[in-house]
Design a protein around this motif. Structure first.
Motif, mmCIF file in Angstrom:
data_model
loop_
_atom_site.group_PDB
_atom_site.id
_atom_site.type_symbol
_atom_site.label_atom_id
_atom_site.label_comp_id
_atom_site.label_asym_id
_atom_site.label_seq_id
_atom_site.Cartn_x
_atom_site.Cartn_y
_atom_site.Cartn_z
ATOM 1 N N THR A 33 0.724 -1.204 0.108
ATOM 2 C CA THR A 33 0.025 -0.030 0.029
ATOM 3 C C THR A 33 0.959 1.302 0.054
ATOM 4 O OG1 THR A 33 -0.075 0.171 2.260
ATOM 5 C CG2 THR A 33 -1.822 -1.418 1.324
ATOM 6 N N ALA A 34 0.056 2.409 -0.399
ATOM 7 C CA ALA A 34 1.060 3.657 -0.258
ATOM 8 C C ALA A 34 1.791 3.926 0.999
ATOM 9 C CB ALA A 34 0.095 4.648 -0.722
ATOM 10 N N THR A 35 0.899 3.727 2.288
ATOM 11 C CA THR A 35 1.503 3.966 3.343
ATOM 12 C C THR A 35 2.703 3.117 3.583
ATOM 13 O OG1 THR A 35 -0.847 4.219 4.003
ATOM 14 C CG2 THR A 35 0.717 4.298 5.821
ATOM 15 N N GLU A 36 2.554 1.811 3.386
ATOM 16 C CA GLU A 36 3.800 0.901 3.550
ATOM 17 C C GLU A 36 4.712 1.383 2.569
ATOM 18 O OE1 GLU A 36 1.629 -3.673 4.147
ATOM 19 O OE2 GLU A 36 1.613 -2.582 2.260
ATOM 20 N N SER A 49 2.785 9.803 -2.259
ATOM 21 C CA SER A 49 1.765 9.723 -3.152
ATOM 22 C C SER A 49 2.345 10.313 -4.489
ATOM 23 C CB SER A 49 0.539 10.688 -2.606
ATOM 24 O OG SER A 49 -0.534 10.519 -3.395
ATOM 25 N N GLN A 63 -1.316 0.241 -10.055
ATOM 26 C CA GLN A 63 -2.114 0.212 -8.857
ATOM 27 C C GLN A 63 -3.653 -0.477 -8.975
ATOM 28 O OE1 GLN A 63 -4.222 3.605 -7.227
ATOM 29 N NE2 GLN A 63 -2.837 4.898 -8.537
ATOM 30 N N LYS A 65 -7.142 -0.832 -6.908
ATOM 31 C CA LYS A 65 -8.055 -0.277 -5.875
ATOM 32 C C LYS A 65 -8.683 -1.272 -4.932
ATOM 33 C CE LYS A 65 -9.865 3.608 -5.694
ATOM 34 N NZ LYS A 65 -10.987 5.043 -5.929
ATOM 35 N N GLN A 66 -8.494 -1.325 -3.843
ATOM 36 C CA GLN A 66 -9.296 -2.417 -3.143
ATOM 37 C C GLN A 66 -9.677 -1.825 -1.721
ATOM 38 O OE1 GLN A 66 -7.589 -6.186 -3.458
ATOM 39 N NE2 GLN A 66 -8.283 -7.147 -1.588
ATOM 40 N N HIS A 69 -7.841 0.956 0.263
ATOM 41 C CA HIS A 69 -6.527 0.715 -0.014
ATOM 42 C C HIS A 69 -6.276 0.947 -1.511
ATOM 43 C CE1 HIS A 69 -5.463 -0.467 4.088
ATOM 44 N NE2 HIS A 69 -6.611 -1.063 4.162
ATOM 45 N N ARG A 70 -4.921 1.149 -1.447
ATOM 46 C CA ARG A 70 -4.226 1.124 -3.112
ATOM 47 C C ARG A 70 -3.008 0.258 -3.120
ATOM 48 N NH1 ARG A 70 -5.831 6.566 -6.187
ATOM 49 N NH2 ARG A 70 -7.920 6.725 -5.211
ATOM 50 N N TYR A 71 -3.283 -0.841 -3.789
ATOM 51 C CA TYR A 71 -1.982 -1.780 -3.728
ATOM 52 C C TYR A 71 -1.245 -1.586 -4.948
ATOM 53 C CZ TYR A 71 -3.976 -4.142 0.291
ATOM 54 O OH TYR A 71 -4.332 -4.897 1.381
#
Lengths: 228, 228
Positions: A33-36, A49, A63, A65-66, A69-71
């Motif tokens: 994910t973006a945070t990871e 981002s 990417q 989307k789920q 989250h965005r993987y």
DNA sequence: TTCATAGTTCGATCGTAACCGAAGCATCGC
DNA sequence: GCGATGCTTCGGTTACGATCGAACTATGAA
């Protein structure tokens, strides 16, 4: 002059430390994910981002989307090969990280390289397969022999399934830590999956390293002896 | 995090347009002076000088002093392969130069790739060698057959000489313009040298393109037919 | 609805690196 | 010696991009 394709664009994309770290992390094959990714890049989510948007615009990432989250994953195997080849190159020039860090030894022993086994164990496996005559190293390419095919069937890998895919069966991939080749391609992927399925090894949560269980370790070393 | 070698450094080195142009020009295999490289980079000599110093410090370039000139070349074949592979990758992503320019066609037809033949003619040559059974494409590697070895002797290439070098005899190299493989390695080099020696083709002064003479063109097409 | 989490967009700051003019070396030809 | 050429170093300007705080959107949970 301006001859040929524009390598400066992708060079610049890889040239930022935060982006390079993200790409290296994604070479682990796992969607993040973006945070990871902000974490591995050592930056805030806002900055991450914008970086991710650039990488996606450059065609290096896709990417999915789920929920909320965005993987992110590498766009395809070609990107993974590019990153790995640059790592091999950088390692050869001595462009190494300053402090090896505590996770280095595990990473050098066994890690995932997009979807196959790399590191000491990866190199050892290929060496052993060649020594036993399961794989022929011919020129700078690799070919599976008939003997190899039947041996693989014994450990539960059906090569004819793999042949149907468009992806090459055997491919050699330069290992940046060992500076020698290990086995990639669909067979490389199948072998690693096989080990994971059998419980010989497991992936770690946040790193690219692969941990072998004591039993798995024993089995692996038995199956791929050094002086076969 | 911070896993593995530092790809950001070399990414950043390649990521500047002026430096990328210089590197691409040097992929022509010819040693160029600082002033010439300033030209291809579209910058002044002062600026070029600092760029070249950085590239040298990064291990991508080496310089040789000769009188009051400084000749720059790529550090070794690994650098050339890295640049070429990035070009192939960039071409695949559509990261192409904005305007193709007038020299593009000649470049696509035949050009030098470090020390061997690339472009349409390079790809055609390898295809023909494989079709005639002179080279086996096995896995993703290339092997010279006995038949190929004797055929090469007929056109004046002694393969046993080439074998003595540490460099691989046959290597496949992805062509960025054709998006298919051409022949690299010491055999690829020997073949191109052979054509140049015979006067079939010659290198151009300021570009990577290779110009075939009418007679050389005829001979080349006869020697490497498309449907052999 | 309201709150919380995940992510993007905006705005402003800041640092770095690319850039060039001018001066300084080094080498060649004379 | 002299001037000319090739290249580097220095100094100062400029521009771009990485960064983050803050505000905004979107999805999910309660």
């Amino acid at each position: 002059m301006k001859e040929g394709p524009d390598i400066a664009q992708i060079g610049a994309l890889i040239g930022d430390p935060a982006r390079a770290n993200m790409l290296a992390a994604l070479t682990g094959g796992r969607a993040l994910t973006a945070t990871e990714l902000a974490g591995v890049g050592g930056i805030t989510v806002q900055t991450a981002s914008t970086h991710l948007a650039k990488l996606e615009a450059g065609g290096l990432l896709i990417q999915r989307k789920q929920g909320r989250h965005r993987y992110f994953t590498l766009a395809d195997e070609a990107v993974a090969r590019l990153i790995e080849s640059m790592m091999g190159f950088a390692a050869g020039r001595g462009h190494l990280r300053h402090q090896p860090g505590p996770k280095e030894p595990a990473l050098r022993k066994a890690r995932i390289c997009y979807d196959h086994l790399a590191g000491d164990y990866g190199v050892r496996m290929l060496d052993s397969l060649i020594a036993s005559g399961a794989i022929d190293a011919v020129g700078d390419g690799l070919v599976l022999t008939e003997k190899g095919e039947s041996e693989l069937k014994c450990i539960g890998i059906d090569v004819s399934d793999l042949r149907s895919s468009r992806r090459p069966l055997c491919r050699s991939c330069l290992d940046w830590s060992e500076r020698r080749a290990h086995l990639a391609g669909s067979l490389g992927k199948a072998l690693l999956s096989n080990f994971l399925d059998k419980g010989w090894a497991r992936r770690t949560a946040e790193s690219r390293s692969i941990l072998f269980s004591p039993e798995g370790d024993r089995q692996f070393l038995r199956l791929f002896p050094v002086d076969a």
